[in-house]
Design a protein around this motif. Structure first.
Motif, PDB file in Angstrom:
ATOM      1  N   SER A  59      35.145  69.395 131.681  1.00 24.32           N
ATOM      2  CA  SER A  59      35.418  68.386 131.241  1.00 24.32           C
ATOM      3  C   SER A  59      34.513  67.042 132.090  1.00 24.32           C
ATOM      4  N   PHE A  60      34.222  67.234 133.394  1.00 25.45           N
ATOM      5  CA  PHE A  60      33.428  66.297 133.878  1.00 25.45           C
ATOM      6  C   PHE A  60      31.998  66.113 133.000  1.00 25.45           C
ATOM      7  N   VAL A  61      31.396  67.328 132.852  1.00 29.85           N
ATOM      8  CA  VAL A  61      30.316  67.220 131.858  1.00 29.85           C
ATOM      9  C   VAL A  61      30.255  66.443 130.679  1.00 29.85           C
ATOM     10  N   VAL A  62      31.204  66.810 130.108  1.00 27.74           N
ATOM     11  CA  VAL A  62      31.409  65.875 128.832  1.00 27.74           C
ATOM     12  C   VAL A  62      31.678  64.421 129.023  1.00 27.74           C
ATOM     13  N   LEU A  63      32.414  64.085 129.999  1.00 28.55           N
ATOM     14  CA  LEU A  63      32.352  62.732 130.194  1.00 28.55           C
ATOM     15  C   LEU A  63      31.345  61.981 130.802  1.00 28.55           C
ATOM     16  N   TRP A  64      30.466  62.803 131.612  1.00 28.63           N
ATOM     17  CA  TRP A  64      29.056  62.485 132.090  1.00 28.63           C
ATOM     18  C   TRP A  64      28.150  62.368 130.805  1.00 28.63           C
ATOM     19  N   GLY A  99      43.799  59.848 127.847  1.00 27.82           N
ATOM     20  CA  GLY A  99      43.206  58.608 127.637  1.00 27.82           C
ATOM     21  C   GLY A  99      41.829  58.196 128.349  1.00 27.82           C
ATOM     22  N   LEU A 100      41.132  59.212 128.217  1.00 32.76           N
ATOM     23  CA  LEU A 100      39.828  59.016 128.843  1.00 32.76           C
ATOM     24  C   LEU A 100      38.531  58.980 127.737  1.00 32.76           C
ATOM     25  N   VAL A 101      39.025  59.573 126.692  1.00 27.92           N
ATOM     26  CA  VAL A 101      37.906  59.500 125.384  1.00 27.92           C
ATOM     27  C   VAL A 101      38.786  58.782 124.047  1.00 27.92           C
ATOM     28  N   GLU A 102      37.978  58.403 123.228  1.00 27.96           N
ATOM     29  CA  GLU A 102      38.458  58.257 122.057  1.00 27.96           C
ATOM     30  C   GLU A 102      37.715  58.752 120.937  1.00 27.96           C
ATOM     31  N   ALA A 120      39.485  53.396 130.133  1.00 27.34           N
ATOM     32  CA  ALA A 120      39.950  54.261 131.336  1.00 27.34           C
ATOM     33  C   ALA A 120      38.813  55.209 131.572  1.00 27.34           C
ATOM     34  N   GLY A 121      38.274  56.022 130.660  1.00 26.73           N
ATOM     35  CA  GLY A 121      37.101  56.744 130.988  1.00 26.73           C
ATOM     36  C   GLY A 121      36.048  56.119 131.615  1.00 26.73           C
ATOM     37  N   GLU A 122      35.692  54.938 131.331  1.00 28.20           N
ATOM     38  CA  GLU A 122      34.484  54.058 131.811  1.00 28.20           C
ATOM     39  C   GLU A 122      34.865  53.855 133.416  1.00 28.20           C
ATOM     40  N   LEU A 124      37.004  55.493 135.404  1.00 29.90           N
ATOM     41  CA  LEU A 124      36.953  56.858 135.881  1.00 29.90           C
ATOM     42  C   LEU A 124      35.597  57.204 136.468  1.00 29.90           C
ATOM     43  N   MET A 125      34.547  57.240 135.428  1.00 25.54           N
ATOM     44  CA  MET A 125      33.256  57.687 135.772  1.00 25.54           C
ATOM     45  C   MET A 125      32.618  56.665 136.790  1.00 25.54           C
ATOM     46  N   ALA A 126      32.936  55.327 136.856  1.00 21.08           N
ATOM     47  CA  ALA A 126      32.004  54.652 137.665  1.00 21.08           C
ATOM     48  C   ALA A 126      32.755  54.771 139.031  1.00 21.08           C
ATOM     49  N   GLU A 127      34.219  55.114 139.076  1.00 24.73           N
ATOM     50  CA  GLU A 127      34.682  55.328 140.463  1.00 24.73           C
ATOM     51  C   GLU A 127      34.266  56.781 140.990  1.00 24.73           C
ATOM     52  N   LEU A 128      34.241  57.558 140.087  1.00 27.58           N
ATOM     53  CA  LEU A 128      34.186  58.901 140.584  1.00 27.58           C
ATOM     54  C   LEU A 128      32.734  59.520 140.861  1.00 27.58           C
ATOM     55  N   PHE A 129      31.801  58.972 140.050  1.00 22.73           N
ATOM     56  CA  PHE A 129      30.239  59.356 140.228  1.00 22.73           C
ATOM     57  C   PHE A 129      29.979  59.314 141.654  1.00 22.73           C
ATOM     58  N   PRO A 130      29.943  58.060 142.273  1.00 26.54           N
ATOM     59  CA  PRO A 130      29.559  57.783 143.654  1.00 26.54           C
ATOM     60  C   PRO A 130      30.188  58.939 144.489  1.00 26.54           C
ATOM     61  N   ARG A 131      31.288  59.330 144.446  1.00 24.64           N
ATOM     62  CA  ARG A 131      31.798  60.383 145.323  1.00 24.64           C
ATOM     63  C   ARG A 131      31.071  61.843 144.677  1.00 24.64           C
ATOM     64  N   PHE A 132      31.168  62.008 143.521  1.00 25.49           N
ATOM     65  CA  PHE A 132      30.410  63.342 143.171  1.00 25.49           C
ATOM     66  C   PHE A 132      29.107  63.164 143.423  1.00 25.49           C
ATOM     67  N   ASN A 133      28.127  62.257 143.658  1.00 29.67           N
ATOM     68  CA  ASN A 133      26.853  62.216 144.224  1.00 29.67           C
ATOM     69  C   ASN A 133      26.970  62.417 145.794  1.00 29.67           C
ATOM     70  N   GLN A 134      27.961  62.047 146.463  1.00 36.75           N
ATOM     71  CA  GLN A 134      28.031  62.147 147.881  1.00 36.75           C
ATOM     72  C   GLN A 134      28.124  63.836 148.070  1.00 36.75           C
TER      73      GLN A 134
END
Length: 191
Positions: A59-64, A99-102, A120-122, A124-134
């Motif tokens: 799911s994360f890769v699809v969002l990415w 509600g993350l993709v349309e 909402a997907g945008e 989430l990714m803007a908030e999630l990716f910095p933590r993912f990168n950590q």
């Protein structure tokens, strides 16, 4: 560690089992450790930062893919994510229900579907990716920046070989020994 045994224990067991078999051992170790490292990294990321967002790796890769490339046809999303179109269908339904993709119809071909991130997907990714990168930094912490660049370059070369020559190699191998029919009697489509 992804299993009960360390990398070193596994390599010693393989050597004990296959010590007399003529193999390309360095290449075997490289590919085995690519697989083991990828599985360990995936497991760590799913059980840390992605768990909090209630996302699977896929799911994360699809969002990415959608976050980076924007709206795309589903067949291209599946290709970019390295999954089947059938797997993408299930993942997309789940992401859509959250509600993350349309989804929308393709403007010129009604048989095709387009996906895009919702607002909402945008978010989430803007908030999630910095933590993912950590966590990416954590899992590669034993390497210097230069070693990370070298590793990335070597892995790019492996991927490049498969992108450039993999299809021809698979066709060559299939010609030498055609694959058996798929379960259920279905045969692979030719061409």
């Amino acid at each position: 560690m992804t299993g009960r045994h360390t990398v070193e224990q596994t390599e010693l067991a393989v050597l004990a089992k296959l010590g007399q078999v003529p193999l390309l051992r360095a290449q075997m170790a490289a590919v085995a450790n690519i697989h083991r490292a990828a599985a360990a990294v995936r497991q760590h990321l799913e059980n840390s930062v992605l768990r909090g967002a209630q996302l699977s790796w896929t799911s994360f890769v699809v969002l990415w893919v959608l976050w980076i490339w924007g709206e795309m046809e589903t067949r291209y999303i599946a290709e970019e994510a390295g999954i089947s179109k059938g797997t993408l269908t299930g993942v997309a339904r789940t992401l859509e229900s959250r509600g993350l993709v349309e989804r929308s119809d393709h403007p010129s071909d009604g048989r095709m579907v387009l996906l895009r991130l919702s607002p909402a997907g945008e978010e989430l990714m803007a908030e999630l990716f910095p933590r993912f990168n950590q966590e990416e930094a954590f899992v590669s912490g034993a390497l210097s920046d230069e070693e990370c660049e070298q590793l990335a370059g070597m892995l790019r070369r492996i991927v490049g070989t498969l992108e450039r020559d993999g299809e021809a190699r698979r066709a060559e191998l299939a010609e030498a020994a055609p694959p058996p029919p798929r379960p259920g009697g279905r045969r692979r489509r030719e061409g």
